[in-house]
Design an enzyme around this catalytic site. Structure first.
Site, short mmCIF file in Angstrom:
data_model
loop_
_atom_site.label_atom_id
_atom_site.label_comp_id
_atom_site.label_asym_id
_atom_site.label_seq_id
_atom_site.Cartn_x
_atom_site.Cartn_y
_atom_site.Cartn_z
N GLY A 63 0.82 -1.18 0.25
CA GLY A 63 -0.09 -0.26 0.02
C GLY A 63 0.66 1.33 -0.07
N CYS A 90 4.76 -6.21 1.84
CA CYS A 90 5.42 -4.82 1.51
C CYS A 90 4.60 -3.73 2.63
CB CYS A 90 5.38 -4.67 -0.08
SG CYS A 90 5.95 -2.66 0.07
N TYR A 91 4.11 -2.63 2.76
CA TYR A 91 3.38 -2.24 3.46
C TYR A 91 3.03 -3.43 4.44
CZ TYR A 91 0.28 0.85 5.91
OH TYR A 91 -0.77 1.52 7.41
N HIS A 177 8.25 -8.05 -3.72
CA HIS A 177 6.81 -8.07 -4.24
C HIS A 177 6.62 -9.30 -5.03
CE1 HIS A 177 4.39 -4.84 -3.69
NE2 HIS A 177 6.04 -4.17 -3.25
N GLU A 179 3.95 -11.17 -6.16
CA GLU A 179 3.31 -10.89 -7.68
C GLU A 179 3.41 -10.51 -8.81
OE1 GLU A 179 3.47 -9.58 -5.13
OE2 GLU A 179 2.97 -6.94 -5.11
N SER A 231 -19.70 -4.87 -29.13
CA SER A 231 -18.42 -4.20 -30.51
C SER A 231 -18.93 -4.82 -31.17
CB SER A 231 -17.38 -3.69 -29.88
OG SER A 231 -16.46 -4.01 -29.32
N GLY A 232 -17.56 -6.17 -30.33
CA GLY A 232 -17.75 -7.54 -31.55
C GLY A 232 -16.09 -7.77 -30.96
N GLY A 233 -15.56 -7.05 -30.03
CA GLY A 233 -14.31 -6.79 -29.43
C GLY A 233 -14.41 -7.95 -28.73
N ASP A 235 -13.98 -7.80 -24.46
CA ASP A 235 -14.03 -7.98 -24.36
C ASP A 235 -16.01 -7.65 -24.19
OD1 ASP A 235 -11.80 -7.56 -23.18
OD2 ASP A 235 -11.83 -5.45 -23.28
N SER A 236 -16.28 -7.22 -25.05
CA SER A 236 -17.37 -7.20 -25.12
C SER A 236 -18.03 -8.20 -25.89
CB SER A 236 -18.10 -5.30 -26.33
OG SER A 236 -18.28 -6.33 -27.40
N LYS A 377 -6.88 -9.83 -19.58
CA LYS A 377 -7.38 -10.02 -21.28
C LYS A 377 -7.24 -11.14 -20.89
CE LYS A 377 -8.31 -8.12 -24.60
NZ LYS A 377 -9.10 -6.60 -25.34
#
Ligand code: XMP
Length: 521
Positions: A63, A90-91, A177, A179, A231-233, A235-236, A377
């Site tokens: 943080g 870390c924090y 970190h 991650e 949109s056809g992308g 994500d949508s 993604k």
């Protein structure tokens, strides 16, 4: 006892307590990669909520605050009372040390970047690892004195206490970190915590996440209709497929065909969603109105604005025909959240902007449904595969919201759009045939605002020039022009000039980003 119940199945949960780090979602993602379910909650969440999810272990994130100041976030008492494994990062380490009686100081200089970590004490957290590790640090404060009951595990040149553990309880803390991918073997450190310390089972899978998101969507929207701009992308499309699973025909999708899409794209989207998957999709054929608004406009920024505004007009007029819609779904994914504002607020708000749409009118007040908001993604793609979307659709190169509008330099006309669609289609077809499509990150053709002289047979041809662009990139912030084979480029160029009468010349763009951008406008 296990906790998360999905379709009669139960899985172990790791709680990530968020202290505001930019990497918190990355911790959750790494845990998911190991097929373990994780939930992120803010550090000040109620005791009842933590009890209710019955975590097998808690990871305390990093943080931006300093524990050397008063009133900064602290670990809630319940985390200690549950007697389950804790891992401070870390924090998370600093506040753990401070709350358990150790001392944290502000270091003379902040440490960002690679550091060599030397492990000096046996620790399950570092099992199966070398004694020296290349780790990624990002901190200003550090632990100076160990809290009671703790022992030193590892150090770096500038952080003498870079890892510590409790001598009898399963409490661990690290300054680096694990991650981030810059920390070599960070995944092993996290896996050691998950499987050797928390002893969780790797029994969580993508289909659990789908089932969970479906439950959440049902809970949020009840019997109401949800509107989605499709949109056809990627994500949508994944958002549409997920919502359809959850609420069937209560999902209404609006697909705006603005005439600036790739060849065959509108048909493909309608086929996939309306014909094959029986989604409720309204297609707004609006090429004419877009071309009318764009007539005579040459300036790139003005074109973008006009396309965005026209999109909203069309979407709005379709949306108002649908009665009683209180929810708007968006395919926002985690990188969009970081890029836009970092705001995690899920409260109802006036929709001002949409990633691809460009903004909805102020008076359209709807609650947002964003089921992909915390995913990356590649996770969205994996979800799409599980939901039955085709690999071709999920692996398609990104396509900008303004579409071919930013790939026709100067004024946009129907003739130029047709030429560009054909040229682009040939390029993409050939990339796929040569097994190069998935090796480049983005490829497309551009229509240039110049004419050039050519010769075909004995005839002079004074016609259009097409530029080809292909780039390799990880994050689209920087990109290198793709070194496609000369023979391949020659073949594509020949096909374009031979098959499209209105083109006399093809050029290849060899600019990288920066200083160029990926799109030409
Ligand atoms: P640039 O040209 O800025 O493009 O290097 C980086 C990436 O973003 C895409 N792009 C857009 N995507 N709306 C979008 O949804 C837009 O207005 C837009 N402009 C550029 C571009 O295709 C590339 O992948």
């Amino acid at each position: 006892m296990t906790n998360l119940s999905i379709n009669e199945k139960t899985v172990d949960t790791i709680l990530v307590l968020d202290f505001g780090s930019q990497y918190t979602q990355l911790i959750a993602r790494r845990v998911r990669e190991s097929n373990v379910y994780s939930e992120i909650l803010p550090w000040d969440i109620s005791e009842e909520r933590i009890r209710s999810i019955n975590p097998k272990g808690i990871i305390l994130s990093g943080g931006p605050d300093s524990v050397t100041n008063s009133y900064t976030p602290r670990i809630p008492q319940i985390a200690f009372d549950l007697n389950i494994p804790l891992l401070g990062i870390c924090y998370g380490m600093q506040t753990l040390a401070e709350q358990m009686g150790g001392q944290v100081v502000s270091a003379d200089h902040k440490e960002f970047g690679h550091s060599e970590l030397t492990v000096s004490t046996d620790s399950i957290l570092f099992s199966d690892l070398d004694k020296t590790l290349n780790v990624w640090m990002s901190h200003g404060d550090q632990v100076q004195d160990l809290p009671d009951g703790f022992e030193l595990v590892a150090s770096t040149a500038t952080a003498p206490i870079a890892a510590m553990q409790h001598i009898s309880k399963p409490i661990y803390a690290i300054q680096f970190h694990p991650e981030v991918t810059h920390t070599e073997d960070g995944k092993t450190v996290l896996d050691n915590f998950l499987f050797k310390i928390c002893k969780v089972h790797a029994d969580w899978k993508m289909d659990n996440l789908i089932a969970q998101r479906i439950n959440e969507i049902k809970e949020q929207v009840g019997n109401n209709k949800v509107l989605l701009g499709l949109s056809g992308g990627v994500d949508s499309s994944v958002t549409a497929a997920l919502l359809h699973e959850a609420i069937g025909n209560k999902l209404v999708c609006v697909f705006v065909d603005n005439g600036l899409l790739r060849k065959g794209e509108a048909e493909e989207v309608m086929n996939t969603f309306k014909e094959n998957m029986s989604l409720n999709v309204i297609k707004a054929d609006s090429e004419e109105v877009f071309l009318r608004h764009l007539k005579g406009v040459e300036d790139p920024e003005q074109k973008r604005k006009i396309i965005g505004r026209t999109f909203i007009d069309v979407f709005d007029s379709e949306a108002t025909k649908i009665k009683d819609v209180h929810f708007l779904a968006q395919g926002t994914i985690y990188p969009d959240v970081i890029e836009s504002s970092g705001s995690e607020s899920k409260e109802a708000r006036v929709i001002k902007s949409h990633h691809n749409v460009g903004g909805l009118p102020e008076e359209m007040k709807m609650d947002l449904v964003e089921p992909l908001r915390d995913l990356f993604k590649d996770e969205v793609r994996r979800m799409g595969v599980e939901l039955g979307l085709s690999a071709e659709m999920l692996n398609r190169h990104p396509f900008p919201g303004p579409g071919l509008g930013v790939r026709i330099l100067g004024e946009i006309t129907k003739e130029k759009t047709s030429i560009l669609k054909e040229a682009d289609h040939i390029f993409i077809q050939e990339l796929i045939k040569a097994d190069l499509y998935n090796k480049v990150s983005q490829a497309f053709a551009v229509h240039l605002p110049v004419k050039s002289v050519g010769v075909v047979g004995d005839e002079r041809r004074y016609a259009e020039v097409i530029a080809l662009r292909a780039v390799e990139t990880v994050d689209f912030m920087t990109a290198r022009w793709a070194h496609l084979p000369y023979e391949f480029l020659e073949h594509v160029s020949n096909r374009i000039v031979n098959e499209i009468e209105d083109v006399s010349r093809v050029v290849y763009d060899i600019s990288s980003k920066p200083p160029a951008t990926i799109e030409w406008e």
